[in-house]
Design an enzyme around this catalytic site. Structure first.
Site, PDB file in Angstrom:
ATOM      1  N   GLY A   8     100.840  69.546 -71.994  1.00  0.00           N
ATOM      2  CA  GLY A   8      99.689  70.453 -72.077  1.00  0.00           C
ATOM      3  C   GLY A   8     100.146  71.866 -71.768  1.00  0.00           C
ATOM      4  N   GLY A  11      98.230  75.720 -72.452  1.00  0.00           N
ATOM      5  CA  GLY A  11      96.969  76.175 -71.864  1.00  0.00           C
ATOM      6  C   GLY A  11      97.166  77.317 -70.885  1.00  0.00           C
ATOM      7  CD  GLN A  12      93.608  80.091 -66.542  1.00  0.00           C
ATOM      8  OE1 GLN A  12      92.989  79.042 -66.333  1.00  0.00           O
ATOM      9  NE2 GLN A  12      93.363  81.206 -65.888  1.00  0.00           N
ATOM     10  NE  ARG A  36      96.342  73.653 -78.120  1.00  0.00           N
ATOM     11  CZ  ARG A  36      95.968  74.553 -77.206  1.00  0.00           C
ATOM     12  NH1 ARG A  36      94.908  75.295 -77.404  1.00  0.00           N
ATOM     13  NH2 ARG A  36      96.671  74.709 -76.087  1.00  0.00           N
ATOM     14  CG  ASP A  53      98.282  62.788 -78.544  1.00  0.00           C
ATOM     15  OD1 ASP A  53      97.752  62.969 -77.418  1.00  0.00           O
ATOM     16  OD2 ASP A  53      97.699  62.209 -79.487  1.00  0.00           O
ATOM     17  CE1 TYR A 142      88.775  69.832 -64.963  1.00  0.00           C
ATOM     18  CE2 TYR A 142      87.500  70.772 -63.167  1.00  0.00           C
ATOM     19  CZ  TYR A 142      88.677  70.698 -63.888  1.00  0.00           C
ATOM     20  OH  TYR A 142      89.752  71.494 -63.541  1.00  0.00           O
ATOM     21  CE  LYS A 146      91.269  68.277 -62.749  1.00  0.00           C
ATOM     22  NZ  LYS A 146      92.590  68.089 -63.374  1.00  0.00           N
ATOM     23  CB  ILE A 172      93.884  79.791 -62.075  1.00  0.00           C
ATOM     24  CG1 ILE A 172      94.136  78.631 -61.109  1.00  0.00           C
ATOM     25  CG2 ILE A 172      95.150  80.629 -62.222  1.00  0.00           C
ATOM     26  CD1 ILE A 172      95.247  77.713 -61.522  1.00  0.00           C
TER      27      ILE A 172
END
Ligand code: AKB
Length: 320
Positions: A8, A11-12, A36, A53, A142, A146, A172
């Protein structure tokens, strides 16, 4: 030397964690996995990047074998507000990626970092000075993921000896890649809007206190925890870490002090309002400080000055 796979990675957090890990462990020892294609292409300009993936356990396992990985950073997640739009999808992605990461970490004897979040807490949690060990009954999918992730990660450590470690990230704030689908995203978006339009429409209530962290501290926390002496860790999954807590109104007023022409208004999203009301106002992070030396550097004023400087340049260069 450690061999790291970031899953991943586009991402940010990933876009800034990858270069940080390259600095710590060497460029040749970090592989960025991202689902992606277009993002893989962009990542490959600065690192070894592969299409990966996290829900495909076979492809994920082959990458670990091929690159001789011994440390996994699993950053795959649908965030809080987006998760509420499609809870089943959020569960399948967040838990699917975690379970595959745990099982592969067990099989290939890798250390595993998976971030948890302030989203792991809920309405019944004490909101002021939220303790490390306390009530965790989140109201979002979410948050449910977690808490489940924290429990599963501890389970894999105790049952199978997998070296799982994690922090509960606050919102963040960063200037690499925009976050998407989170409740705390406003605290990033506003810095671009100041320069693009001179005004910002906020969807989170003006008095919603939430913990926040500037990206350099988040990156430092991640590698510091992964390098920590395991004999000192009483907790593992997951540590409260915090450094600043503010409301939208406080942040916007602090920006206005520096840019007097800045204006804002509110169009409240009821989902984000409910989520922000259920999260801590500020957490107690004393266990992270005591067990592995968590010691953040960036306070609110330093973060605002840095964000304004960098976001101004990015907007002027047409990058946002
Ligand atoms: C979100 O707002 O969903 C995330 C988080 C605090 O975990 N930024």
């Amino acid at each position: 030397m450690k061999r790291i796979l970031v899953v991943g990675a586009g991402g940010q957090i990933g876009t800034e964690l990858v270069p940080h890990l390259q600095k710590v462990y060497g460029k040749e020892n970090v592989v960025a996995g991202e689902v992606r294609e277009d993002v893989v292409k962009k990542l490959s300009e600065n690192c070894e990047a592969i299409k990966l993936d996290a829900l495909d356990i076979q492809g994920y396992g082959e990458a670990i074998k091929k690159y001789k990985i011994d440390g996994i950073y699993n950053l795959v997640a649908l965030l809080s507000a987006k998760g509420e739009m499609n809870p089943l999808l959020a569960w399948n992605i967040n838990m699917g990626a975690l379970l595959n990461s745990l099982n592969l970490a067990k099989e290939f004897k890798c250390a595993l970092f998976t971030p948890s979040s302030i989203g792991a807490f809920g309405e019944n949690t004490p909101h002021k000075g939220t303790p490390q060990d306390t009530v965790m009954r989140p109201n979002t999918i979410y948050g449910v993921c977690k808490v489940s992730g924290e429990l599963l990660s501890d389970y894999y450590f105790h049952k199978f000896g997998v070296d799982t470690r994690s922090v509960r990230f606050p919102g963040i704030i960063s200037n690499g890649c925009l976050p998407g689908g989170g409740t705390t995203d406003y605290a990033v978006e506003v810095f671009y809007e100041v320069f693009k339009n001179g005004k910002y429409t906020c969807t989170v209530p003006q008095d919603a206190y939430m913990d926040m962290l500037y990206m350099p501290d988040a990156l430092e926390a991640t590698t510091q925890l992964m390098e920590a002496d395991p004999t000192k860790l009483i907790h593992r999954n997951s540590f409260n870490i915090a450094n600043m807590s503010f409301t939208p109104e406080e942040l916007f007023n602090a920006i206005k002090k520096r840019i007097p022409t800045f204006t804002w208004n509110y169009e409240i999203d009821p989902v984000k309002a409910a989520i922000s009301a259920s999260w801590p106002d500020y957490m107690d992070d004393s266990c992270a400080r005591a067990e592995w030396g968590w010691n953040p550097k960036w306070d609110l004023d330093a973060m605002i000055d840095d964000m304004l400087k960098i976001c101004k340049q990015k907007v002027e260069q047409g990058l946002y």
